[in-house]
Design a protein around this motif. Structure first.
Motif, PDB file in Angstrom:
ATOM      1  N   SER A 493       0.834  -1.207   0.000  1.00  0.00           N
ATOM      2  CA  SER A 493       0.000   0.000   0.000  1.00  0.00           C
ATOM      3  C   SER A 493       0.862   1.247   0.000  1.00  0.00           C
ATOM      4  O   SER A 493       0.596   2.202  -0.740  1.00  0.00           O
ATOM      5  CB  SER A 493      -0.926  -0.008   1.226  1.00  0.00           C
ATOM      6  N   ILE A 496       2.689   1.715  -3.427  1.00  0.00           N
ATOM      7  CA  ILE A 496       1.774   2.141  -4.491  1.00  0.00           C
ATOM      8  C   ILE A 496       1.397   3.609  -4.318  1.00  0.00           C
ATOM      9  O   ILE A 496       1.250   4.348  -5.296  1.00  0.00           O
ATOM     10  CB  ILE A 496       0.533   1.234  -4.505  1.00  0.00           C
ATOM     11  N   ASN A 497       1.256   4.050  -3.083  1.00  0.00           N
ATOM     12  CA  ASN A 497       0.880   5.445  -2.836  1.00  0.00           C
ATOM     13  C   ASN A 497       1.986   6.427  -3.204  1.00  0.00           C
ATOM     14  O   ASN A 497       1.707   7.617  -3.379  1.00  0.00           O
ATOM     15  CB  ASN A 497       0.488   5.624  -1.366  1.00  0.00           C
ATOM     16  N   GLU A 761      -7.535  10.867  -7.665  1.00  0.00           N
ATOM     17  CA  GLU A 761      -7.075  10.503  -6.330  1.00  0.00           C
ATOM     18  C   GLU A 761      -5.987  11.457  -5.867  1.00  0.00           C
ATOM     19  O   GLU A 761      -5.046  11.756  -6.609  1.00  0.00           O
ATOM     20  CB  GLU A 761      -6.544   9.070  -6.322  1.00  0.00           C
ATOM     21  N   LEU A1016      -1.085   5.097 -14.122  1.00  0.00           N
ATOM     22  CA  LEU A1016      -1.242   5.270 -12.675  1.00  0.00           C
ATOM     23  C   LEU A1016      -2.173   6.420 -12.356  1.00  0.00           C
ATOM     24  O   LEU A1016      -2.959   6.362 -11.401  1.00  0.00           O
ATOM     25  CB  LEU A1016       0.122   5.510 -12.018  1.00  0.00           C
ATOM     26  N   THR A1021      -5.680   3.963  -6.777  1.00  0.00           N
ATOM     27  CA  THR A1021      -4.779   3.048  -6.065  1.00  0.00           C
ATOM     28  C   THR A1021      -5.551   1.946  -5.363  1.00  0.00           C
ATOM     29  O   THR A1021      -5.006   0.861  -5.146  1.00  0.00           O
ATOM     30  CB  THR A1021      -3.942   3.823  -5.037  1.00  0.00           C
TER      31      THR A1021
END
Length: 1490
Positions: A493, A496-497, A761, A1016, A1021
């Motif tokens: 997590s 990916i962030n 996002e 992306l 995400t």
């Protein structure tokens, strides 16, 4: 006439003193009728007005009036009150049937002779006539009375069912016997007519009548689901799902809106009302959450328990039928009571009852699963709204006071994600504990009793290993596995962030290795878990006989032996599921009770919670905003004692500090002093350190509203308009005024969709300045009296900041509102300041009336203000407040950015399944599966041979003495060989599934790390994280077990089928027909199953996305008191998930019932054929029946496990789509490895560079050529959309490029991306940090010593920043939370610069931000090695006036390039125009080097 005759009959019944009313079974319905009359009259009296009045007087409460309603005025209204025409028609048909029964009863009575009417024989007929008269009266009440219809229907059904049962006992059952005759045969056709009508009114009509829907919320009724109005028959056989099943079969994909509506009692709002008092930690009840769940579903558990009792007992019906049938065939001359067809019928009835009872159990349990999923997800979400946001730091385990190891808080986000995914699955699976405590004991005890009665054996059960010891090992292994899963999920997590940073730094390979390490640790623990599961399944039963064997004994016992063996195996399965569930429940309990919460939730009286308010003693006035003698820390643990690696920070307010109401209050201080902490303390986000002084308090009045703009802008993945409104009503005039005052009008004009543009996002389509102004606009638009602004001017250029100060902070929308503004831009903000608060570098807070007082108090602040003033005086005309990022190019005119998640159509693709097969076998997948199939075939043949061998053994007793030990030795050899083959296959196959799990996870991570920035930006995400968590977990467990089960069941079923065909060739056609029908059912079923599974998967991602987004802006959500809005949004998304989940579960039940019925029909018809139409030995008949029953039962399991595997294969499909459909950057090659010396210098040469964001997109850079020598510093300037940020991305090859870029003489397109990016350092506008220590962020791969790292921090300016701090200084061991959220933005920038210095790249690109202070600017010019080439993407002319060269971009073209002085000499140049048009021309010209 009829009434008088019945009265006379009743008198005659009573007057017959010598007649015993129990003498005839026809009198039983009359007894029930009398009881019903008494109960019904008592009920009427209890509900009467007089009874209500008496009860009210006794209880001293006002009388409750009986329910009344509006009387229907028309026939249509009357029918509608009864539930509509279908229900009314059934009720009317029942009334007609009761009247017909009454007529038939009277006819039977009248048909008696006069002598019989005077004798005792007439009494039963009178009883039935009275019973049917009463039934007719009740049927009339069901139609005529709206109030008493439900009660009357219950009494009517009871009376009619008993009447029907009596006639079945008297007249139907004797037909199945050799000796008995129907008792009412004298009446002839009249008897069968009465039975037919009784069957219709007592069974058919009640079962087929639709149920009337009563809304849970009568004031706001929701449309009913077909499940709520389905008849009992439809609910039992799932006919209410027919419409959805066949609709899905006719269309390519069943959309979400086509699913049945969610039942109103499944809506989360109703569930919360019913369950929160038992589950929420603040309900006042302190007990383990497991007991709360059990109490919540206590009646559902009772329902499930009853079904399991019926299921457990009905499992012995078929063995009994086989035993009695074979006993009859072995000795037909022996007197038998029941006819053979009765025992054959039991072969159908037994499995039917077993199926219906078990499917009812599964229906209720899956209903509980759907509700529990919704409740626990919402429970975790709402509890997360209470946690302290800054407690998430550290990456190492710590010891608690008892010396036990506790998981690091850094895993908190991953832990919460796991709780609502993996752990929730284990908790739901633990519901099967009822199987362990009810079904297993019943069937084991029943099996032992049956075997003892049939065989007279002493049973010897060998259970290896001991369940208790194994369960303990399994529990420990499960805890360890989940802990490692938490760590992997957290790592995935977090990576990916911050994927953009990772790609720009060229860290993909290192991050892949980091994730792979976490994955290996998880798989190691999972392997131990699988190994224990294998041993728990090693269960066999042996027995020692004391008598001769017969076919009846052997084959009836074989079924029971299989049942016994499966139940013993089931013990371990249930123990395993219970252990997993207990571990997950303990983890959930720990999260709910031991996670650090805000002080406002740590009250001693949890039922009286004050969100944010006064701390004792209360302030003199509730309108005061401020503190008195208060100290704050980010965590209560910091007060109790911090570890050496922990950075302890205390904010101290000595004396009184009151903010001035109705004006702008400035909060100023050096970088890292704690200005943001002051706002957080005021909002209640920090921990108030207990003080011995009784005068400590703080207060923030919330009665008239509070709005908040965080330093890190909080934006929702929604439109710009919705971000500003933030769930408040739209006021057009006020909204337009906010856009003007926050300087957003020009930005919206640049967007095709204006304020309806999606921000993506984390607001990825907006620049830092745009996000800051959207966040400010939200705070200003809110009608709150108190506005808290955390450094909103920092992300703005000077002219925009001036606009905000003059138009917004001095405007009419802020007038008479209390504003607390944290800022570094003291010079600008001082114009509107009515009161100033300064925070020292030691964390001490002081309040002063003026700026000059604050500067006298804090020398460090004075230095920063002086530098800031110089920068302000040198500010240029606004050039660029917005970065043109690639995502802007992706937006369409409707403003949509995020691409809707694709939903595959039809069956799971072969490519997705083959991906798993290839993963299992590696490069030798065909030999791998050939060997596995060979092992399973051998095992199944030997398993069938065991059954045949026992029958052969039994047949030898008819020929003479039998050498028992020889046959026992043969049987044991077959058994041991079969077991050995199975164990070898299990280990071999499990190793393959682990290989596939490792390979697929590696491919998925590599695909995510190797994708493009463009992909992306358009992919949330949450979708990526869902694939890396939920889908990978499914592949690890359900897909692996499902494939193994599918192989075993397929070959098992085929073995049994051909065994039946061997002795009964005609069964080939019957079995083929059953197989075809089963395949057709499976195909129809799969169309709906796959659609609902895909919709379920897609409905889960938004739930997790909302969870993550809310946690990211938790402080803002709480500041606006928007928890209710966040909760409502979560509930809406969870309800969507529940709707798909319920449909998914019910579709399973639909096919299960039909397949089982199909198998039962096949077994019973085959038995009829073998017994009546074929002449075979009992041993062969027994073997065929045993195999046929096994085959028929396997049909369901095979179809179910096939469909389950394909459904779970949806995870394979989702991952496969990300492995192949995701855009990928070029992979590293051997030829792309640069020379070892490269780069030796920072020389950069660009030749005709063009760039675009997609293959078919327009160019954003056009034929740019320039050369930069090593060590030169070059400023890149240009207006909005000129291509400055695109140039950075093009140099890093993050977008598609044409032309050639030479870095130290090597063309960058010829070298690998990781080599290129790892030798270029980018300092982005918003620095991103990872969880860990400061050391790990500077040197992520442990390549440098501490001396080098400390030198880099000093060179970046950290030492000068902390020189006046006594405590709370940053060191290499200081902990960093996710995203660096426990550090100020200024501190993060210094760390980012230090990281760049450590990397030592020859080329550095700085995307300069408006909040970059003079310390960092000075470090860039003095601390970098002289041969470092530096590109500064400038937003202020002041930043680049002293550089070697300046590049001016316009519309993607380089219009000027040269030294500042040369460009200024060009009178028609754009750069000269920018300088001379600025109001600070003289100051800028002085900065130009000679």
């Amino acid at each position: 006439m009829l009434a008088s005759q019945l009265s006379l009959a009743l008198f005659s019944v009573v007057s017959l003193r010598k007649y015993s009313l129990w003498a005839d079974s026809l009198n039983l319905p009359l007894y029930l009728t009398i009881v019903s009359v008494v109960i019904l009259l008592s009920h009427i009296l209890w509900e009467s007005k007089a009874a209500h009045t008496l009860r009210a007087q006794y209880s001293k409460v006002g009388p409750t009036p009986p329910p009344t309603g509006t009387s229907p005025q028309t026939v249509c209204e009357y029918v509608g009150k009864h539930g509509g025409l279908p229900i009314f028609s059934y009720k009317f048909a029942r009334l007609v049937g009761c009247l017909v029964l009454l007529s038939l009863s009277v006819a039977s009575l009248a048909s008696q002779d006069d002598d019989e009417q005077e004798s005792d024989a007439v009494v039963p007929y009178i009883s039935m006539a009275l019973t049917h008269f009463y039934a007719s009266v009740l049927a009339v009440v069901c139609i005529s009375s709206l109030r008493w219809r439900t009660v009357a229907a219950k009494h009517l059904n009871a009376v009619l069912i008993l009447s029907f049962g009596v006639y079945c006992y008297r007249d139907v059952f004797p037909l199945a016997t050799f000796t008995l005759q129907p008792l009412d045969r004298a009446e002839g056709a009249l008897t069968w007519t009465k039975i037919s009508f009784l069957f219709a009114v007592s069974c058919l009509i009640p079962l087929a009548m639709p149920r009337q829907h009563t809304p849970v919320d009568l004031e706001n009724p929701l449309p009913p689901s077909p499940e709520q109005t389905a008849s009992l028959l439809s609910l039992t056989l799932y006919f209410f799902m027919d419409h959805i099943i066949f609709l899905a079969y006719r269309i390519p994909h069943l959309g979400f809106d086509q699913l049945p509506p969610l039942c109103d009692y499944d809506h989360l709002q109703d569930l919360k009302t019913k369950t929160w008092k038992c589950l929420d930690v603040f309900s006042g009840k302190k007990r383990h959450i497991a007991f709360g769940i059990m109490w919540t579903y206590r009646w559902a558990f009772v329902d499930m328990s009853v079904m399991l009792v019926i299921n457990g007992l009905s499992a012995f019906i078929s063995p009994i039928g086989i035993n009695r049938l074979l006993s009859y065939l072995e000795n037909p001359s022996q007197d038998s009571f029941m006819k053979p067809w009765f025992w054959i019928l039991l072969l159908f009835v037994g499995p039917l009852i077993t199926t219906l009872s078990y499917q009812r159990y599964v229906f209720v349990s899956t209903h509980i699963v759907a509700q529990t999923t919704a409740i626990i997800t919402q429970l975790v979400f709402e509890h997360a709204l209470r946690i302290r946001i800054k407690s998430d730091v550290g990456d190492k385990d710590v010891n608690d006071t008892n010396g036990e190891r506790k998981p690091a808080a850094a895993n908190l986000l991953g832990r919460m994600t796991n709780l609502v995914t993996t752990d929730l699955g284990y908790i739901n699976e633990a519901r099967n504990i009822l199987l362990l405590v009810i079904l297993v004991p019943i069937q084991i005890i029943g099996a032992v009793v049956f075997l003892y009665q049939v065989l007279g054996w002493r049973l010897m059960l060998a259970l290896f290993p001991v369940p208790g010891y194994v369960s303990k090992l399994q529990q420990s292994a499960q805890k360890a596995t989940l802990a490692k899963t938490d760590a992997r999920v957290q790592t995935v997590s977090e990576i990916i962030n911050v994927m953009r940073m990772i790609k720009m730094f060229g860290w993909e390979k290192q991050m892949n290795e980091k994730i792979a390490g976490k994955r290996e640790e998880e798989l190691d623990k999972l392997w131990i878990r699988r190994f224990l599961d294998m041993f728990s399944g090693m269960v066999k039963c042996t027995a020692i006989a004391h008598q001769e064997l017969t076919a009846a004994k052997v084959f009836s016992s074989m079924g029971v032996f299989d049942l016994l063996r499966s139940q013993i195996y089931f013990i371990f399965y249930c123990i395993s599921a219970t252990v997993n569930g207990k571990v997950s429940l303990d983890r959930l309990e720990d999260f709910l009770h031991n996670t650090e919460l805000l002080d406002s939730f740590n009250s001693k009286e949890p039922t009286e919670i004050v969100r944010v308010g006064p701390v004792q003693p209360a302030p003199p006035s509730n309108d005061l905003i401020g503190f008195r003698d208060a100290s704050f820390s980010w965590s209560a643990d910091e007060v109790d004692g911090a570890s050496p690696s922990s950075r302890k920070f205390l904010l101290k307010v000595e004396g009184e500090l009151f903010f001035k109401p109705g004006c702008v209050n400035l909060v100023v201080g050096p970088t890292g002093s704690g200005k943001t902490s002051l706002l957080m303390a005021l909002l209640g986000e920090m921990h108030l350190v207990p003080s011995f002084s009784c005068s400590s308090w703080y207060n923030l009045p919330r009665g008239k509203g509070v709005s908040f703009a965080a330093q890190e802008s909080f934006v929702l993945n929604d439109t710009i308009r919705n971000n500003i409104l933030f769930n408040t009503p739209m006021d057009e005039a006020r909204y337009n005024k906010v856009l003007y005052q926050c300087c957003l009008e020009r930005d919206l004009e640049l967007l095709d969709a204006g304020d309806m543009t999606e921000v993506g996002e984390k607001g990825l389509t907006l620049s830092g300045g745009q996000k800051a102004r959207v966040t400010l606009a939200r705070a200003i638009y809110a009608r709150a009296d108190i506005i808290l602004l955390d450094d909103v001017l920092a992300a703005l250029d000077v002219h925009t900041a001036k606009w905000i100060v003059e138009k917004c902070l001095s405007g009419d929308l802020v007038k008479h509102r209390t504003v607390v503004l944290v800022t570094h831009n003291v010079v600008l903000a001082s114009q509107v300041a009515g009161f100033v608060v300064s925070v020292g570098s030691d964390g001490r807070v002081h309040g002063q009336d003026t700026i000059s007082d604050a500067l006298k108090q804090d020398e460090e602040l004075a230095k920063e203000v002086s530098r800031d003033q110089e920068m302000t005086e040198a500010a240029e005309k606004e050039m660029d407040d917005a970065i043109t990022s690639e995502t802007e190019k992706l937006q369409k005119k409707d403003g949509k950015l995020i691409v809707a998640e694709e939903i595959a159509l039809g069956n799971v693709s072969w490519k997705a399944i083959n991906m798993y097969f290839q993963g299992m076998g590696g490069n030798r997948s065909v030999p791998f599966f050939a060997l596995a199939l060979l092992a399973v075939i051998g095992h199944e043949i030997l398993d069938a041979a065991q059954t045949w061998y026992l029958g052969y053994w039994a047949s030898q007793y008819a020929l003479g003495p039998v050498p028992v030990f020889r046959y026992l030795g043969g049987y044991s050899a077959i058994l041991l060989t079969s077991l050995s083959i199975f164990l070898a296959f299990y280990l071999y196959f499990t190793a393959g599934t682990f290989r596939a799990s490792r390979t697929i996870h590696k491919q998925l991570v590599e695909s995510m790390l190797g994708t493009t920035l463009r992909w992306l930006d358009s992919t949330p995400t949450s979708r990526i994280i869902t694939r890396c968590t939920v889908d990978i977990s499914t592949i690890d467990s359900q897909v692996a077990e499902g494939l193994r089960g599918l192989i075993e069941y397929t070959l098992n079923m085929l073995t049994k089928f051909f065994a039946v065909v061997l002795f009964t060739p005609v069964a080939f056609f019957a079995g083929g027909a059953v197989g075809i029908l089963g395949a057709m059912l499976g195909r129809i079923y799969m169309a709906s199953q796959l659609s609902t599974k895909r919709e379920q998967s897609n409905a889960r991602a938004p739930v997790l996305a909302h969870f993550t987004a809310t946690m990211a802006g938790l402080a803002s959500v709480r500041a606006y008191d928007a928890q209710d809005f966040a909760i409502r949004t979560s509930m809406e998304r969870i309800d969507r998930l529940s709707r798909a989940t319920r449909t998914f579960s019910n579709v399973n039940r639909w096919v299960t019932v039909r397949i089982d019925l199909l198998g039962g029909i096949f077994a019973s018809l085959l038995a009829y054929y073998i017994v009546y139409l074929q002449n075979e030995k009992p041993a062969n008949i027994g073997f065929s029946l045993n195999m046929a029953l096994g085959f028929s039962s396997m049909i369901f399991y095979w179809v179910r496990i096939l469909n389950a595997f394909e459904v779970q294969g949806n995870s394979l499909e989702r991952i496969h789509s990300y492995l192949n459909a995701v855009e990928q950057e070029p992979k590293p090659t051997e030829t792309g490895i640069p020379p070892a010396y490269w780069p030796a210098s920072g020389n950069l040469s660009v030749d005709h560079l063009s760039a675009r964001y997609s293959k078919d997109g327009p160019n954003v850079l056009h034929n740019i050529s320039f050369t930069i020598k090593s060590g030169e510093k070059v400023g890149v300037v240009g207006r909005t959309g000129s291509g400055k940020s695109s140039l950075t991305l093009a140099l890093l090859r993050c977008i598609l490029t044409d032309g050639t870029v030479y870095y130290d003489g090597v063309p960058t397109h010829a070298i690998n991306l990781d080599a290129l990016r790892s030798n270029i350092t980018v300092i982005p506008q918003v620095p991103e940090l990872l969880v860990g220590t400061l050391r790990s962020n500077l040197d992520m791969f442990q390549q440098f010593d501490d001396a080098t790292l400390n030198n880099a921090l000093r060179s970046a300016g950290l030492a000068s920043l902390q020189e006046d701090m006594d405590e709370g200084k940053l060191t290499l061991d200081s902990e960093v939370s996710a995203g660096g959220s426990n550090l100020s933005v200024g501190q993060r920038q210094i760390i980012a610069l230090a990281r760049a210095i450590v990397r030592g790249s020859k080329l550095m690109i700085l995307d300069e931000d408006y909040k970059t202070d003079a310390i960092i600017q000075n470090s860039l010019r003095t601390e970098l090695p002289p041969d470092t080439t530096c590109l500064i993407v400038a937003h202020r002319l002041h930043s680049v006036m002293d550089v070697h060269k300046i590049m001016v971009l316009d519309a993607g073209r380089m219009v000027e390039f040269g030294s500042p002085r040369t460009l200024l000499e060009n009178k028609s140049g754009l750069f000269r125009a920018l300088v001379y048009e600025s109001g600070d021309r003289d100051a800028l010209l002085k900065m130009v080097p000679a």
